[in-house]
Design an enzyme around this catalytic site. Structure first.
Site: not given
Ligand code: FAD
Length: 500
Positions: A79, A97, A334, A345
């Site tokens: 990218k 860019p 998140l 970001t």
């Molecule tokens: P998740 O992927 O939701 O993981 C949560 C984890 O917690 C999972 O393993 C789940 O099993 C576990 N968990 C939850 N509750 C329990 C429970 N009770 N017991 C046991 N385990 C549990 N970021 C970028 O940098 N670039 C992008 O282009 C981008 N696009 C995005 C588009 C969208 C629409 C969204 C919503 C987000 C985007 N992001 C992007 C952000 C990115 O997807 C997230 O920051 C990243 O994937 C981190 O997610 P996470 O690990 O915080 O949460």
């Protein structure tokens, strides 16, 4: 001797959880500090998040991950920036860019020269003087030349990849370095009666996991930070009102582009992110102004190749935790907050949370001053990124829908108003407090969104305009010439890191 943390528990196995586990396992001796990651296949991960910014290269390098191996495993592409379509006004587009505009500007920002040349009739957009933009428009790619005198030393890049595969890749890395993975749904978070600190987790299979420090990487659920510790989210949805995403993969169509594409719609925007095997697409919109059925249709109509699944809705609220570190728990990913992926970001903010924790690594007494510094720093990071994202909405000329009329007229944070005024009135922009986005990034988006300064640096204004135009024109032609000789993005990937 300072007492050491002995038992770190990471809750959640999305990108946030496995990035944290990988980074900590690369530093800590498993005989001294045990790291356990709890995740649930039943709950799964968010499964989006495909575009990144260049900082991820450092993250992988610190972990000692070979680039080509990582790219093959995650189906990654390169990218060079983001193409924004219809954001400033319908029918207009620009590129934000990576890297800078111009080369060797003798202490002045390139846009000062560009503004002077423009006043004398030069009609090339500023992006024509950015090597990454020229390469992105031609769908060409090459890695930066290590020789600093080469024009190609100015290449800056990041990746598009499959975030689920990245988490999987980092899981292997972390498990090889001693991280223990525990599968199960957490039913109860146990806390110390007096202090409220988290002491352990009870899983649905009755297994107990104890720890002295916890990372909440449970995504939007915020299982520890919100549900157990009660830390609320500061709501920023009045500045960033989109609250729903629809995500859908599609087949490739046309040449493999080396940029993320963001197209403004009637009440939000649509992303297009090419990985090696598929194209990730999504429509982020504000449900107050657009119904889900109509938003789905718009997304499907905007696809370039055939869709490979049904669009999946994801609801979110824009904002940040009031404290990301509370008691003996840090929220990463998140769980710590959400800013829409307009400038890719989120994965960077995960990385920053991890590296700031490492640089503040506490002993077991968990001094308040360490926690407060972490919270101060991360809050500032979030606020700075927030301002940059709001800029895209605020600096629009669009008034063709109620959504855009709202965005254009909304009152924005004072910090952003100040930056916009300084640029509008004097063409100056500065980077405060190790801010993520550089001056060229702010300039690319402000000019791209048609904020054209009324005045610029008088030292540059005093130079002969024809000489300035001649000199920047030779720079532009050199960029075009060097780009013409490069392999296409697809050719480069096929040679360097083809996914199986
Ligand atoms: P998740 O992927 O939701 O993981 C949560 C984890 O917690 C999972 O393993 C789940 O099993 C576990 N968990 C939850 N509750 C329990 C429970 N009770 N017991 C046991 N385990 C549990 N970021 C970028 O940098 N670039 C992008 O282009 C981008 N696009 C995005 C588009 C969208 C629409 C969204 C919503 C987000 C985007 N992001 C992007 C952000 C990115 O997807 C997230 O920051 C990243 O994937 C981190 O997610 P996470 O690990 O915080 O949460």
């Amino acid at each position: 001797m300072q007492p050491m943390l002995r038992n770190i528990v990471i809750v959640g196995g999305g990108s946030a959880g496995w990035m944290t586990a990988a980074a900590l396992s690369s530093l800590l001796d498993p005989k001294e500090v045990s790291i356990t990651l709890v995740e649930s296949d039943q709950i799964g991960t968010i499964g989006v998040g495909e575009a990144t910014i260049p900082d991820i290269i450092n993250f992988n390098a610190i972990l000692g991950i070979p680039e080509a191996e990582f790219m093959k495993a995650t189906h990654a592409t390169f990218k060079l920036g983001i193409r924004f379509i219809d954001w400033s006004r319908k029918g207009h587009q620009y590129i934000h860019p990576f890297g800078q505009h111009g080369v060797d500007m003798r202490g002045f920002d390139f846009h000062q020269y560009w503004l002077h040349g423009r006043a004398a009739g030069n009609s090339h957009p500023i992006e024509d003087y950015s090597l990454c933009s020229v390469m992105a428009k031609a769908n060409k790619f090459v890695l930066p030349d290590p020789n600093p005198s080469s024009l190609l030393s100015h290449v800056r890049y990041a990746y598009h990849f499959d975030a689920t595969l990245y988490a999987r890749f980092l899981r292997d890395y972390a498990e090889e370095r001693g991280v223990k993975r525990v599968e199960g749904v957490i039913r109860e978070v146990r806390q110390h009666g007096e202090s409220g600190a988290i002491t352990g987790l009870l899983l649905d299979n009755n297994r107990e996991v104890e720890g002295d420090f916890f990372f909440d990487c449970t995504g939007f659920r915020g299982l520890l930070i919100e549900q157990a510790l009660g830390v609320p989210l500061t709501d920023w949805s009045h500045w960033l009102p989109c609250d729903t995403a629809l995500a859908v993969p599609s087949e490739h169509h046309g040449p493999l582009s080396a940029y993320t594409q963001s197209t403004a719609k009637t009440a939000g925007w649509q992303w297009r992110i090419p990985t090696q095997k598929r194209v990730g697409n999504g429509h982020i919109f504000c449900s107050e102004y657009l119904g889900q059925d109509e938003a789905t249709q718009m997304l499907l109509d905007g696809l370039e190749g055939a869709s490979l699944a049904d669009p999946r809705p994801i609801r979110f609220k824009t904002g940040v935790r009031e404290q990301m570190w509370s008691k003996n728990c840090i929220a990463i990913g998140l769980a710590s907050g959400f800013l829409e992926p307009l400038e890719s970001t989120s994965i960077y903010l995960i990385q920053e949370g991890i590296s700031r924790f490492i640089s503040l690594f506490p002993d077991a007494s968990l001094a308040n001053v360490i926690r407060d510094e972490y919270n101060r720093h991360m809050r500032t990071e979030y606020e700075q990124v927030r301002d940059f994202i709001i800029l895209h909405y605020k600096a629009t000329e669009r008034d063709d829908t109620p959504f855009w009329t709202y965005c254009r007229n909304m009152k924005v944070p004072d910090s952003l108003t100040y930056k916009m005024q300084l640029f509008e009135q004097a063409a100056r922009v500065f980077r405060y407090e190790e801010e993520l986005f550089t001056r060229p990034s702010w300039v690319a988006v402000m000019i791209g969104q048609n904020i054209l300064p009324r005045a610029y640096n008088p030292i540059i204004a005093g130079l002969p305009a024809d000489q300035v135009n001649e000199s920047i024109e030779s720079m532009r032609q050199a960029m075009e010439a060097v780009t013409a000789k490069l392999p296409t993005h697809a050719q480069f990937i096929a040679r360097y890191c083809p996914a199986g």
